[in-house]
Design an enzyme around this catalytic site. Structure first.
Site, mmCIF file in Angstrom:
data_model
loop_
_atom_site.group_PDB
_atom_site.id
_atom_site.type_symbol
_atom_site.label_atom_id
_atom_site.label_comp_id
_atom_site.label_asym_id
_atom_site.label_seq_id
_atom_site.Cartn_x
_atom_site.Cartn_y
_atom_site.Cartn_z
ATOM 1 C CE LYS A 174 8.395 -34.174 -59.136
ATOM 2 N NZ LYS A 174 8.817 -33.286 -60.258
ATOM 3 C CE LYS A 232 9.774 -27.188 -57.979
ATOM 4 N NZ LYS A 232 10.140 -27.998 -59.162
ATOM 5 C CB SER A 284 2.925 -27.668 -66.979
ATOM 6 O OG SER A 284 4.074 -28.330 -67.459
ATOM 7 C CE LYS A 342 1.146 -30.157 -64.862
ATOM 8 N NZ LYS A 342 2.197 -31.178 -65.067
ATOM 9 C CG HIS A 386 -5.008 -28.351 -50.672
ATOM 10 N ND1 HIS A 386 -3.836 -28.975 -51.025
ATOM 11 C CD2 HIS A 386 -4.817 -27.026 -50.918
ATOM 12 C CE1 HIS A 386 -2.971 -28.066 -51.441
ATOM 13 N NE2 HIS A 386 -3.536 -26.874 -51.386
#
Length: 566
Positions: free
Chosen positions: A130, A118, A387, A94, A89
């Site tokens: 992931k 997170k 990051s 990430k 969405h």
């Protein structure tokens, strides 16, 4: 608000969710099931429709493929590789890339869901993802690992699963700046001539390859910031049975890698005391405290903690983690605190530095003992926060502070000069190093650490406030569930604003451009605002050719709306 939560938890559909969230008597469940359990417990505290919760829980896309590897001895090995995108969405997605012989499809699904949470807790503009390769990196040479990482990058690129605007991998278990630099280099060769932002395809790179200062210590530093912020809360510490504040607290850490080491380093510098460490080769204990830097230097030389000369106790197993302490920090793998070992713990607070280290069955046992939890999705998000700063640096093509550092330094000197003129005092900066240091402008690392501290500092109080509201009703409510609850609410607000916007002129406009057509007799039923009134005509306009959003629209329309497309 409190009455709404109470009524919500008593509704039949949410009682079923709560039952699903309870642990069974046979033992702990799989990691994916564990994450789903926490999701469902938090879902019972929200006002989000059940059908939407079911959608938010599921992974949008998972791929698995195999990489051929020619070993150094000439044999060929087939290596499984995975990548999961939990929710697209928000793009890019990430999440880290790990090298582990235990990785499988369900694990990357569970970890990508945690990444979505997170990102929501810290208000980062990402969906969760992931991935990884199923190998033990200790059994492969540098050349073999490089070959795998480069081939993995190419396969992701061919499937449109990597890019600064699509999916941005980062370091994880078994990977670091070396592996990320290889991935960046390979992607740049593959698509750099078409993508000016190709350098932002991964984060956690070496500084010379477009990385950012402070990324290596960011996750451990985030653990420190989170613990410091939450332990300043007097009521929280009173419930845990410890004095307020991080200073003077005894800490035991499980897993002394980058996360565990930097968490210990910054906590001890602040005034806490590291008394125990568990690693793969055993565990050590020293009541008077262990110096984090000395232990790290010893571990780098010996590849473990066994034989550390300044520890009074050594155990072949991890039994040190069960000794009495104020804070236990699991910084290794998921499900390390489980039904089998939960009764053995003698800590007051568990600060989750690893991903999903506590099973629901263990949590139930420990909450009854009065143990408080600092949740992983709130505490170990320092890595993805920094990051994010690195990603922005790559998109801006300029390092933090380059345009402002000299100006800030000049401003300080002018201020000092004005003070000297008005007071008659003189400070020779050339002979006073401390004064010269104070007048320096912020370095890139200073700006990164400040940004990380601000991120943690702004999200921790919000979760604490919601935790106090919910604990008023639910005896076993905790900060962990409230972090999940905040994530769900944040994500639902986004979906509601974009997908379920108020109907204006009988149309729902999502960004603009790209008309999405279905047959005129396509029927499905649900009105988001009033489920029993189903007579709205809706025109769907999609999202600039971004295919993941079309899957979102398809599934949402099929489940939730009566539509007359024309």
């Amino acid at each position: 608000m409190i009455q709404t939560f109470a009524r919500r938890a008593l509704q039949p559909q949410f009682r079923s969710l709560a039952r699903f969230g309870q642990s069974n008597e046979e033992g702990d469940v799989s990691f994916l099931e564990q994450v789903y359990q926490y999701f469902d417990k938090a879902a019972a505290l929200t006002n989000i429709p059940v059908d939407m919760l079911n959608y938010y829980k599921k992974t949008d896309c998972v791929i698995k493929f195999h990489l051929p590897l020619v070993r150094d001895d000439g044999t060929v090995e087939c290596i499984p590789a995975f990548r999961a995108q939990h929710k697209t969405h928000k793009l890019p997605t990430k999440g880290g890339t790990r090298l582990s012989e235990h990785i499988h499809t369900e694990e990357v699904e569970a970890l990508s869901l945690l990444m979505t949470f997170k990102n929501a807790v810290l208000e980062l503009p990402y969906g969760g993802a992931k991935g990884g390769l199923k190998i033990n990196p200790k059994k492969y040479s540098k050349r073999e690992i490089e070959s795998l990482m480069r081939r993995f990058t190419i396969e992701l690129a061919k499937r449109n699963f990597i890019g600064a605007a699509i999916d941005v991998p980062g370091p994880d278990l078994g990977t670091g700046e070396r592996e990320m630099s290889w991935m960046k280099d390979e992607y740049t060769k593959f698509a750099g001539h078409l993508d000016i932002n190709a350098q932002g395809c991964v984060t956690g790179k070496a500084i010379s390859q477009g990385g950012i200062s402070g990324r290596t210590e960011s996750t451990g530093l985030g653990v420190f910031y989170g613990c410091r912020e939450i332990l300043e809360d007097y009521e929280f510490c009173t419930q845990a049975g410890i004095p307020a504040g991080l200073r003077g607290k005894n800490i035991i850490i499980q897993g002394y890698g980058a996360v565990g080491y930097y968490a210990a380093k910054y906590m001890c510098a602040y005034g806490a005391k590291l008394v125990g460490v568990a690693e793969w080769d055993g565990s050590i204990y020293e009541e008077n405290g262990i110096d984090p830097d000395e232990l790290q230097a010893f571990k780098e030389q010996r590849k473990g903690v066994k034989g550390f000369p300044k520890a009074s106790e050594y155990h072949e197993d991890e039994s040190v983690i069960y000794k009495e302490c104020d804070i236990f920090i699991p910084a290794a793998f998921e499900q390390t605190v489980n039904r089998a070992n939960a009764p053995k713990f003698n800590c007051k607070v568990i600060a989750e530095a690893a991903n999903g280290p506590t099973t629901l069955a263990a949590e139930e046992i420990l909450i009854k003992k009065g143990v408080k939890f600092l949740p992983d999705i709130l505490l170990n998000a320092g890595g993805v926060t920094v990051s994010y700063f690195e990603w922005l640096q790559n998109l801006d093509h300029i390092r933090p502070g380059r345009m402002t550092r000299r100006w800030e330094e000049t401003s300080k000197y002018k201020l000092l000069e004005a003070i000297q003129i008005s007071t008659g005092l003189r400070v020779d900066v050339t002979k006073n190093q401390q004064a010269a240091k104070l007048l320096e402008g912020p370095s890139a690392k200073d700006l990164v650490f400040t940004g990380l501290e601000e991120s943690n500092g702004s999200c921790c109080p919000k979760n604490k406030r919601n935790s106090q509201q919910i604990e008023y009703i639910f005896e076993n409510g905790c900060l962990l569930q409230c972090s999940y609850d905040n994530s769900l609410t944040c994500r639902h607000s986004w979906f509601k604003m974009i997908v379920y916007n108020k109907y204006q002129q009988n149309c729902v406009h999502i960004n603009n451009f790209y008309l999405f057509l279905l047959p005129s007799n396509y029927n499905c039923q649900y009105n988001f605002e009033q489920p029993n009134q189903i007579n709205n005509k809706i025109r769907i306009v999609g999202l600039n050719n971004q295919l993941p959003f079309l899957f979102l629209i398809l599934s949402t329309l099929y489940l939730n709306f009566r539509i007359y497309l024309f």
